[in-house]
Design an enzyme around this catalytic site. Structure first.
Site, PDB file in Angstrom:
ATOM      1  N   GLY A 154      46.071  36.675  32.356  1.00 18.79           N
ATOM      2  CA  GLY A 154      44.415  36.844  32.653  1.00 18.79           C
ATOM      3  C   GLY A 154      43.741  36.619  31.591  1.00 18.79           C
ATOM      4  O   GLY A 154      44.298  36.698  30.585  1.00 18.79           O
ATOM      5  N   TYR A 155      43.196  35.208  31.119  1.00 20.87           N
ATOM      6  CA  TYR A 155      42.894  34.644  30.064  1.00 20.87           C
ATOM      7  C   TYR A 155      41.614  34.145  29.913  1.00 20.87           C
ATOM      8  O   TYR A 155      40.896  33.097  30.024  1.00 20.87           O
ATOM      9  CB  TYR A 155      43.730  33.888  29.400  1.00 20.87           C
ATOM     10  CG  TYR A 155      43.525  33.174  28.316  1.00 20.87           C
ATOM     11  CD1 TYR A 155      44.436  34.370  27.416  1.00 20.87           C
ATOM     12  CD2 TYR A 155      43.387  31.748  27.138  1.00 20.87           C
ATOM     13  CE1 TYR A 155      44.449  33.971  26.249  1.00 20.87           C
ATOM     14  CE2 TYR A 155      43.261  32.038  25.845  1.00 20.87           C
ATOM     15  CZ  TYR A 155      43.749  32.761  25.233  1.00 20.87           C
ATOM     16  OH  TYR A 155      44.332  32.784  24.193  1.00 20.87           O
ATOM     17  N   GLY A 156      40.518  35.264  31.217  1.00 16.66           N
ATOM     18  CA  GLY A 156      38.932  34.993  30.042  1.00 16.66           C
ATOM     19  C   GLY A 156      38.772  35.856  29.885  1.00 16.66           C
ATOM     20  O   GLY A 156      38.983  36.087  28.605  1.00 16.66           O
ATOM     21  N   LYS A 199      27.282  54.205  41.847  1.00 19.01           N
ATOM     22  CA  LYS A 199      27.548  52.358  41.853  1.00 19.01           C
ATOM     23  C   LYS A 199      27.089  51.648  42.530  1.00 19.01           C
ATOM     24  O   LYS A 199      26.176  52.769  44.028  1.00 19.01           O
ATOM     25  CB  LYS A 199      29.227  52.722  42.549  1.00 19.01           C
ATOM     26  CG  LYS A 199      29.339  50.530  41.794  1.00 19.01           C
ATOM     27  CD  LYS A 199      29.818  50.953  40.590  1.00 19.01           C
ATOM     28  CE  LYS A 199      31.450  49.404  40.089  1.00 19.01           C
ATOM     29  NZ  LYS A 199      31.881  49.610  38.823  1.00 19.01           N
ATOM     30  N   GLY A 244      41.026  39.192  28.659  1.00 16.65           N
ATOM     31  CA  GLY A 244      42.335  37.994  28.069  1.00 16.65           C
ATOM     32  C   GLY A 244      41.700  38.124  26.691  1.00 16.65           C
ATOM     33  O   GLY A 244      43.512  37.660  26.001  1.00 16.65           O
TER      34      GLY A 244
HETATM   35  P1  NAD Z   1      37.632  36.894  34.422  1.00 17.10           P
HETATM   36  O1  NAD Z   1      36.777  35.860  35.387  1.00 17.10           O
HETATM   37  O2  NAD Z   1      36.464  36.597  32.863  1.00 17.10           O
HETATM   38  O3  NAD Z   1      38.940  36.933  33.890  1.00 17.10           O
HETATM   39  C1  NAD Z   1      39.870  37.115  35.395  1.00 17.10           C
HETATM   40  C2  NAD Z   1      41.066  35.179  34.221  1.00 17.10           C
HETATM   41  O4  NAD Z   1      42.081  35.640  34.874  1.00 17.10           O
HETATM   42  C3  NAD Z   1      40.779  34.416  34.485  1.00 17.10           C
HETATM   43  O5  NAD Z   1      41.421  33.823  33.071  1.00 17.10           O
HETATM   44  C4  NAD Z   1      41.270  33.624  35.525  1.00 17.10           C
HETATM   45  O6  NAD Z   1      41.995  32.184  35.586  1.00 17.10           O
HETATM   46  C5  NAD Z   1      42.428  34.924  36.148  1.00 17.10           C
HETATM   47  N1  NAD Z   1      43.524  35.042  37.132  1.00 17.10           N
HETATM   48  C6  NAD Z   1      42.576  34.821  38.257  1.00 17.10           C
HETATM   49  N2  NAD Z   1      43.845  35.028  39.421  1.00 17.10           N
HETATM   50  C7  NAD Z   1      44.630  35.164  38.842  1.00 17.10           C
HETATM   51  C8  NAD Z   1      46.133  35.300  38.705  1.00 17.10           C
HETATM   52  N3  NAD Z   1      46.252  35.078  40.378  1.00 17.10           N
HETATM   53  N4  NAD Z   1      47.074  35.282  38.279  1.00 17.10           N
HETATM   54  C9  NAD Z   1      46.874  35.116  37.069  1.00 17.10           C
HETATM   55  N5  NAD Z   1      45.665  35.327  36.736  1.00 17.10           N
HETATM   56  C10 NAD Z   1      44.380  35.357  37.304  1.00 17.10           C
HETATM   57  O7  NAD Z   1      37.576  38.072  34.191  1.00 17.10           O
HETATM   58  P2  NAD Z   1      37.417  39.005  33.157  1.00 17.10           P
HETATM   59  O8  NAD Z   1      35.833  39.750  32.921  1.00 17.10           O
HETATM   60  O9  NAD Z   1      38.066  39.062  32.168  1.00 17.10           O
HETATM   61  O10 NAD Z   1      38.147  41.259  33.844  1.00 17.10           O
HETATM   62  C11 NAD Z   1      39.282  40.759  34.069  1.00 17.10           C
HETATM   63  C12 NAD Z   1      39.505  42.119  34.514  1.00 17.10           C
HETATM   64  O11 NAD Z   1      39.155  43.077  33.868  1.00 17.10           O
HETATM   65  C13 NAD Z   1      39.439  42.584  35.838  1.00 17.10           C
HETATM   66  O12 NAD Z   1      40.099  42.833  36.890  1.00 17.10           O
HETATM   67  C14 NAD Z   1      37.800  42.790  35.657  1.00 17.10           C
HETATM   68  O13 NAD Z   1      37.382  43.536  36.554  1.00 17.10           O
HETATM   69  C15 NAD Z   1      38.933  43.991  34.773  1.00 17.10           C
HETATM   70  N6  NAD Z   1      37.628  44.793  34.041  1.00 17.10           N
HETATM   71  C16 NAD Z   1      36.982  44.037  33.035  1.00 17.10           C
HETATM   72  C17 NAD Z   1      35.591  44.184  32.553  1.00 17.10           C
HETATM   73  C18 NAD Z   1      34.890  43.421  31.831  1.00 17.10           C
HETATM   74  O14 NAD Z   1      34.385  44.177  30.580  1.00 17.10           O
HETATM   75  N7  NAD Z   1      35.095  42.472  31.728  1.00 17.10           N
HETATM   76  C19 NAD Z   1      35.438  45.639  32.346  1.00 17.10           C
HETATM   77  C20 NAD Z   1      36.574  46.139  33.041  1.00 17.10           C
HETATM   78  C21 NAD Z   1      37.514  46.098  33.623  1.00 17.10           C
END
Ligand code: NAD
Length: 417
Positions: free
Chosen positions: A218-220, A106, A223
């Protein structure tokens, strides 16, 4: 006197418990509980106004017994060597759990990328690669994007490395743009990996997921694809989703395309027509078949775990369930799939990117997704068999299996017994 929380001390305590369960030798424990190497360097950057700033940067290689270290680079104002040591250690276990021929690393830079211009960000990214150019390598340590690091940043890092070494080495970093040696299929890989693990778990455990209800916190990036692929690949009925502002719930199901269009237009899922408002806390406690925490860490704790009614939890966020909550859920018969496997799809496609770069031969999206399915389902089957043999829950089984694989490689190399 305030005692600061140390993520690395937490990771070491977690490792100690696994080492105890595996009965590892004291010498092996001493070796695996610290990183093998770490680089701390400075990056001088000329800012757009002509002034100079010096940034602190790090790269940690926790263990490379099973292959080159692999792990993200984070650009964050609160970055610390302590958190990077912990995250590098977890990467070692994650790559081992999916049985990838890689170790764990990392890196990070203490900076606020949102306060840098694009030119400043480029100079900083190139400076990171200049500082680490002889520490990393396609056969030593391969960085990937992490917090606030984009495919464009990886492209600058690749270019800087190639200028320094005077040859093409596209596999030196992953998460590159597809038009510059990146892999197809990276965009939805994390969600897709989690869906494949859930599907395989359902199959093995005799749980029919077609028409089963699901809730997604989580709808990012993750999600949204869980919603789409959960419906398309498993036939799930997604009844609730949420983001940082709240959630939407309809027991008859939420239509994917309509909801996505609503989210894109209004920047949130709240107030979606044909759905009731729901809080994030309520969403977690819905009586659904499958719960996907895909937002933040530590959302299921000792407080709310007794009220969780989901039959299966597929944790896609990093560490959404505290150890205390995990014990309660297991006692209540909730199937908690191993978190570091559920969210390993992106890491696995990063590895596919390295493989394609090494061969200079690029795969179709269909080839990538077929291989991802194969890796994720095989990895889950191995965890399932280990969990059954050791009579331990999946989460612990995943960690034990991963650490055992690393310890075995270390022993075979003759480093430590
Ligand atoms: P993102 O920032 O695109 O989406 C995060 C979502 O969570 C958003 O919709 C946000 O509004 C929502 N959110 C924020 N605070 C919140 C709360 N208090 N309650 C409910 N929802 C909340 O992030 P992502 O890339 O979708 O990643 C989501 C998770 O998955 C993170 O923990 C990230 O570390 C993990 N992750 C992501 C990846 C990847 O490839 N993107 C890989 C491994 C792990």
């Amino acid at each position: 006197m305030s005692i600061e929380f140390s993520m690395f001390a937490f990771a070491q305590r977690h490792f100690d418990e696994i080492a105890e369960a595996l009965n590892l030798s004291p010498a092996m424990r001493a070796f695996l509980r610290v990183p093998m190497r770490a680089l701390h360097f400075t990056i001088p950057v000329q800012m757009d106004d002509g002034s100079y700033r010096t940034f602190q940067a790090f790269r940690v290689q926790h263990n490379d017994a099973r292959g080159p270290a692999k792990g993200g680079v984070r650009f964050h104002p609160n970055e610390t060597i302590d958190s990077l040591r912990a995250l590098a250690m977890w990467m070692t276990w994650n790559t081992a759990l999916v049985d990838l021929p890689l170790g764990g690393g990392k890196g990070g830079v203490i900076c606020d990328p949102q306060k840098l211009s694009e030119r400043e960000l480029e100079r900083l990214s190139r400076g990171y690669m200049r500082g680490a150019a002889y520490f990393i390598g396609a056969d030593k340590d391969v960085p990937a994007p992490d917090v606030f690091v984009t495919p464009q940043i990886m492209a600058w890092m690749l270019d800087e490395f190639e200028v320094i070494h005077g040859r093409h080495v596209p596999g030196i970093v992953t998460g590159k743009p597809v038009s510059l040696f990146g892999s197809l299929g990276r965009g939805d890989a994390t969600a897709r990996g989690g869906i494949y693990v859930a599907g395989e778990a359902g199959r093995i455990l005799g749980m029919d997921l077609h028409g089963a209800t699901a809730a997604i916190q989580g709808y990012g990036n993750v999600g949204v694809f869980v919603h789409q692929l959960g419906c398309d690949l498993l036939g799930l009925k997604v009844v609730a989703v949420s983001d940082g502002r709240g959630g939407a719930h309809n027991p008859r199901g939420l239509p994917f395309e309509k909801l996505l269009a609503w989210k894109e237009e209004s920047r949130s899922v709240i107030n979606f027509p044909d759905a009731d408002q729901i809080t994030n806390a309520e969403l977690l406690e819905l009586p659904v078949d499958v719960l996907f925490p895909a937002a933040l860490e530590n959302v299921i704790t000792g407080d709310n775990a007794p009220r969780i009614k989901a039959k299966m939890i597929v944790g896609l966020a990093n560490g959404p369930i505290t150890p205390e909550a995990d014990d309660i859920l297991n006692a209540n018969g909730v199937i908690v799939l191993p978190n570091c496997l559920c969210n390993a799809g992106g890491m696995t496609v990063s590895y596919f990117e390295q493989a394609q770069n090494a061969y200079n031969f690029y795969w179709s999206r269909e080839q990538v997704t077929a291989l991802l399915k194969d890796h994720m389902t095989r990895a889950f089957r191995a965890v399932h068999e280990f969990a059954q043999a050791q009579r331990v829950p999946y989460q612990l089984a995943g960690c034990m299996l991963a650490v055992r694989r690393v310890a075995e490689a270390v022993t075979l190399r003759g480093w430590v017994r």
